[in-house]
Each structure stands twice: as structure tokens, then as C-alpha cells.
Design an enzyme around this catalytic site. Sequence first.
Site, mmCIF file in Angstrom:
data_model
loop_
_atom_site.group_PDB
_atom_site.id
_atom_site.type_symbol
_atom_site.label_atom_id
_atom_site.label_comp_id
_atom_site.label_asym_id
_atom_site.label_seq_id
_atom_site.Cartn_x
_atom_site.Cartn_y
_atom_site.Cartn_z
ATOM 1 N N LYS A 176 -3.370 79.629 -2.836
ATOM 2 C CA LYS A 176 -2.636 80.054 -3.612
ATOM 3 C C LYS A 176 -2.894 81.824 -4.082
ATOM 4 O O LYS A 176 -3.235 82.197 -3.744
ATOM 5 C CB LYS A 176 -2.098 79.635 -4.888
ATOM 6 C CG LYS A 176 -1.876 77.540 -4.838
ATOM 7 C CD LYS A 176 -1.463 76.886 -5.779
ATOM 8 C CE LYS A 176 -1.382 75.215 -4.977
ATOM 9 N NZ LYS A 176 -0.768 74.396 -6.698
ATOM 10 N N TYR B 102 9.111 73.494 -2.944
ATOM 11 C CA TYR B 102 8.221 72.576 -3.765
ATOM 12 C C TYR B 102 9.453 72.142 -3.963
ATOM 13 O O TYR B 102 9.560 71.529 -5.682
ATOM 14 C CB TYR B 102 7.344 73.197 -5.310
ATOM 15 C CG TYR B 102 5.678 73.196 -4.926
ATOM 16 C CD1 TYR B 102 5.111 71.933 -4.970
ATOM 17 C CD2 TYR B 102 4.983 74.975 -5.105
ATOM 18 C CE1 TYR B 102 3.486 72.889 -4.379
ATOM 19 C CE2 TYR B 102 3.889 75.318 -4.816
ATOM 20 C CZ TYR B 102 3.540 73.645 -4.733
ATOM 21 O OH TYR B 102 1.977 73.875 -4.505
ATOM 22 N N PHE C 258 7.509 71.643 -15.239
ATOM 23 C CA PHE C 258 6.485 72.755 -15.174
ATOM 24 C C PHE C 258 7.262 73.352 -13.268
ATOM 25 O O PHE C 258 6.765 74.395 -13.241
ATOM 26 C CB PHE C 258 5.254 71.980 -15.029
ATOM 27 C CG PHE C 258 5.393 71.337 -13.632
ATOM 28 C CD1 PHE C 258 4.501 71.409 -12.050
ATOM 29 C CD2 PHE C 258 4.693 70.042 -13.672
ATOM 30 C CE1 PHE C 258 4.854 70.664 -11.483
ATOM 31 C CE2 PHE C 258 4.607 69.682 -13.466
ATOM 32 C CZ PHE C 258 3.990 69.169 -11.650
ATOM 33 N N ARG D 193 -7.429 67.372 1.932
ATOM 34 C CA ARG D 193 -7.390 67.169 0.130
ATOM 35 C C ARG D 193 -9.082 67.053 -0.689
ATOM 36 O O ARG D 193 -9.117 67.246 -2.108
ATOM 37 C CB ARG D 193 -6.586 65.352 -0.139
ATOM 38 C CG ARG D 193 -5.191 65.600 0.497
ATOM 39 C CD ARG D 193 -4.457 66.103 -0.391
ATOM 40 N NE ARG D 193 -3.613 65.795 -1.508
ATOM 41 C CZ ARG D 193 -2.466 66.655 -2.339
ATOM 42 N NH1 ARG D 193 -2.677 67.450 -2.010
ATOM 43 N NH2 ARG D 193 -2.513 65.425 -3.611
ATOM 44 N N THR E 141 -5.522 67.350 -9.023
ATOM 45 C CA THR E 141 -5.141 68.423 -8.936
ATOM 46 C C THR E 141 -5.264 69.652 -9.970
ATOM 47 O O THR E 141 -5.556 70.426 -10.067
ATOM 48 C CB THR E 141 -3.346 68.093 -9.380
ATOM 49 O OG1 THR E 141 -3.348 67.001 -7.903
ATOM 50 C CG2 THR E 141 -2.335 69.242 -9.715
ATOM 51 N N ARG F 188 -10.946 73.139 -6.071
ATOM 52 C CA ARG F 188 -10.634 73.360 -7.831
ATOM 53 C C ARG F 188 -11.891 73.712 -8.554
ATOM 54 O O ARG F 188 -11.552 74.584 -9.983
ATOM 55 C CB ARG F 188 -8.902 72.660 -7.509
ATOM 56 C CG ARG F 188 -8.438 72.606 -6.994
ATOM 57 C CD ARG F 188 -7.689 71.271 -6.799
ATOM 58 N NE ARG F 188 -6.227 72.124 -6.103
ATOM 59 C CZ ARG F 188 -5.064 71.012 -6.005
ATOM 60 N NH1 ARG F 188 -5.294 69.737 -6.140
ATOM 61 N NH2 ARG F 188 -3.800 71.640 -5.430
ATOM 62 N N ASN G 123 -4.464 76.668 -9.208
ATOM 63 C CA ASN G 123 -5.473 76.083 -9.678
ATOM 64 C C ASN G 123 -5.759 75.997 -7.623
ATOM 65 O O ASN G 123 -5.772 75.192 -6.346
ATOM 66 C CB ASN G 123 -4.696 74.521 -8.999
ATOM 67 C CG ASN G 123 -3.519 73.928 -8.504
ATOM 68 O OD1 ASN G 123 -3.166 74.164 -8.052
ATOM 69 N ND2 ASN G 123 -3.575 72.380 -8.849
ATOM 70 N N HIS H 138 -2.988 74.651 -2.100
ATOM 71 C CA HIS H 138 -2.069 73.466 -2.003
ATOM 72 C C HIS H 138 -2.924 72.354 -0.437
ATOM 73 O O HIS H 138 -3.364 73.645 0.707
ATOM 74 C CB HIS H 138 -1.076 73.688 -1.887
ATOM 75 C CG HIS H 138 0.138 72.849 -0.532
ATOM 76 N ND1 HIS H 138 0.307 71.994 -2.231
ATOM 77 C CD2 HIS H 138 0.428 72.839 0.001
ATOM 78 C CE1 HIS H 138 1.250 71.081 -0.890
ATOM 79 N NE2 HIS H 138 1.400 71.728 0.237
ATOM 80 N N GLU I 254 6.069 70.808 6.300
ATOM 81 C CA GLU I 254 5.592 72.146 5.706
ATOM 82 C C GLU I 254 4.771 73.122 7.067
ATOM 83 O O GLU I 254 5.003 74.416 6.507
ATOM 84 C CB GLU I 254 4.576 71.719 4.686
ATOM 85 C CG GLU I 254 4.748 71.367 3.520
ATOM 86 C CD GLU I 254 3.776 70.577 2.318
ATOM 87 O OE1 GLU I 254 3.899 69.776 1.224
ATOM 88 O OE2 GLU I 254 2.371 70.740 2.712
HETATM 89 P P1 ATP Z 1 -0.521 70.835 -4.094
HETATM 90 O O1 ATP Z 1 0.939 70.499 -4.067
HETATM 91 O O2 ATP Z 1 -0.209 72.191 -4.805
HETATM 92 O O3 ATP Z 1 -1.430 70.743 -3.038
HETATM 93 P P2 ATP Z 1 -1.273 69.037 -6.387
HETATM 94 O O4 ATP Z 1 -0.488 67.554 -4.645
HETATM 95 O O5 ATP Z 1 -2.086 68.291 -6.442
HETATM 96 O O6 ATP Z 1 -1.030 70.033 -5.655
HETATM 97 P P3 ATP Z 1 1.445 67.943 -7.117
HETATM 98 O O7 ATP Z 1 1.294 66.943 -8.014
HETATM 99 O O8 ATP Z 1 2.198 67.599 -6.264
HETATM 100 O O9 ATP Z 1 0.139 68.250 -7.086
HETATM 101 O O10 ATP Z 1 2.028 69.152 -8.534
HETATM 102 C C1 ATP Z 1 1.711 71.095 -7.847
HETATM 103 C C2 ATP Z 1 1.373 72.144 -8.104
HETATM 104 O O11 ATP Z 1 1.510 71.973 -9.441
HETATM 105 C C3 ATP Z 1 0.160 72.137 -8.372
HETATM 106 O O12 ATP Z 1 -0.742 71.579 -7.722
HETATM 107 C C4 ATP Z 1 -0.588 72.737 -9.704
HETATM 108 O O13 ATP Z 1 -0.522 73.972 -9.663
HETATM 109 C C5 ATP Z 1 1.177 72.434 -10.395
HETATM 110 N N1 ATP Z 1 1.007 71.466 -11.313
HETATM 111 C C6 ATP Z 1 0.844 69.956 -11.201
HETATM 112 N N2 ATP Z 1 1.367 69.178 -12.852
HETATM 113 C C7 ATP Z 1 1.398 70.715 -13.597
HETATM 114 C C8 ATP Z 1 1.049 70.365 -14.811
HETATM 115 N N3 ATP Z 1 1.317 69.451 -15.843
HETATM 116 N N4 ATP Z 1 1.335 72.287 -15.677
HETATM 117 C C9 ATP Z 1 1.163 72.807 -14.848
HETATM 118 N N5 ATP Z 1 1.611 72.745 -13.211
HETATM 119 C C10 ATP Z 1 1.227 71.672 -12.612
HETATM 120 MG MG MG Z 2 1.381 67.800 -3.553
#
Ligand code: ATP
Ligand code: MG
Length: 142
Positions: free
Chosen positions: A11, A51, A59, A87, A93, A104, A114, A117, A128
Site C-alpha cells: 500500500k 474495495y 471508513f 495472510r 488487520t 503489519r 497497514n 493487502h 483481484e
Molecule cells: P486487506 O483487505 O487490505 O487485505 P484485511 O482483509 O485485513 O485487509 P479488511 O477488513 O478487508 O481487512 O479491511 C480492508 C482495509 O480497510 C484494511 O486493510 C484497512 O486498511 C482498512 N480498514 C479496516 N477496518 C478499518 C477501520 N475500522 N478503520 C479504518 N480503516 C480500516
Molecule cells: Mg480484506
Amino acid sequence: MPKERTLSIIKPDGVKNKHVGNILQRFEDAGLTIAAMKKTRLSRTEAETFYAVHRERPFFASLTGFMSSGPVVVSVLEGDGAIEKNRALMGATNPADADDGTIRKDLAESLEANTVHGSDAPETAAVEIRFFFSDKELISTI
Ligand code: ATP
Ligand code: MG
């Protein structure tokens, strides 16, 4: 474990903080193969499409603004259990909850910024990968 493909994004915070080499080394050290890779920049609309599953989340606007704020490095990782392996390397996350030694925990700035992805299932991985790469760009070993 089945041979799989997964999509990784380093990212904007990871690229800005010069963690690209560190992160790619972790992928290779874990036995994953980089089948495709590019540096690119997502438009706001592209980030919203990527997304879209989070469209209703509070968010969403901030996340898509962040994801389009600077260049990213996108790669296709291949190998045994690649989705779960990636993962596990990424960690939770929220970096505050991530295990020691994960990307992370070691490198992320915040819950939003973070650093990485990773696809979460074979179906999402396929969508994707197609979002970023053509067949010609994918040098598959599986
Ligand atoms: P990613 O999809 O980016 O691999 P993930 O699967 O661990 O991450 P998701 O629940 O899919 O987590 O959330 C997507 C992204 O949205 C997170 O990686 C983070 O950057 C952001 N995100 C998730 N929860 C929050 C939150 N509560 N506040 C701000 N940003 C958030
Ligand atoms: Mg995700």
C-alpha cells in the site's frame, strides 16, 4: 496444500516508507514465487472498485482516499497455500493486534495505513488478479 495464486498490494505507506524490498524478501523467504509484479497508482474510482465490498463501511471514503494517495506495488504470489501463507505473513488487520514478526506489526503505520493487502479466498484472488494483470503479464509456474 493446494498450489494457489494470491494478489498482494504494498500500500502507499509501504512504498513511501521504502519497505518494498523488505516485504518482497519475506514473500520469497516463505517459499512464495512472484509470478507478476508492477508499480502503479490507483485512481480514486479504481480504489472504490477494488474495495467495493466495503462500500457501506464508515471508513470507505478514507480508505479509498488513502489507497489512491500514492504509488503501490502489486504482485501475484504463487505457491502451496499461497493465500493463507500471505495472510500469515501480513498479520492482523490492526497492526496493534498483529503478531511479532509479521509485516503489519513490524512496518505498518496504523489500522488504515497497514502496509499490505492480500486476497482472502480463491474467488477473490481470481477477481483481484484480473483487476491488475492480463494473462500475458502473468508468468505462471503452476
Ligand atoms: P486487506 O483487505 O487490505 O487485505 P484485511 O482483509 O485485513 O485487509 P479488511 O477488513 O478487508 O481487512 O479491511 C480492508 C482495509 O480497510 C484494511 O486493510 C484497512 O486498511 C482498512 N480498514 C479496516 N477496518 C478499518 C477501520 N475500522 N478503520 C479504518 N480503516 C480500516
Ligand atoms: Mg480484506
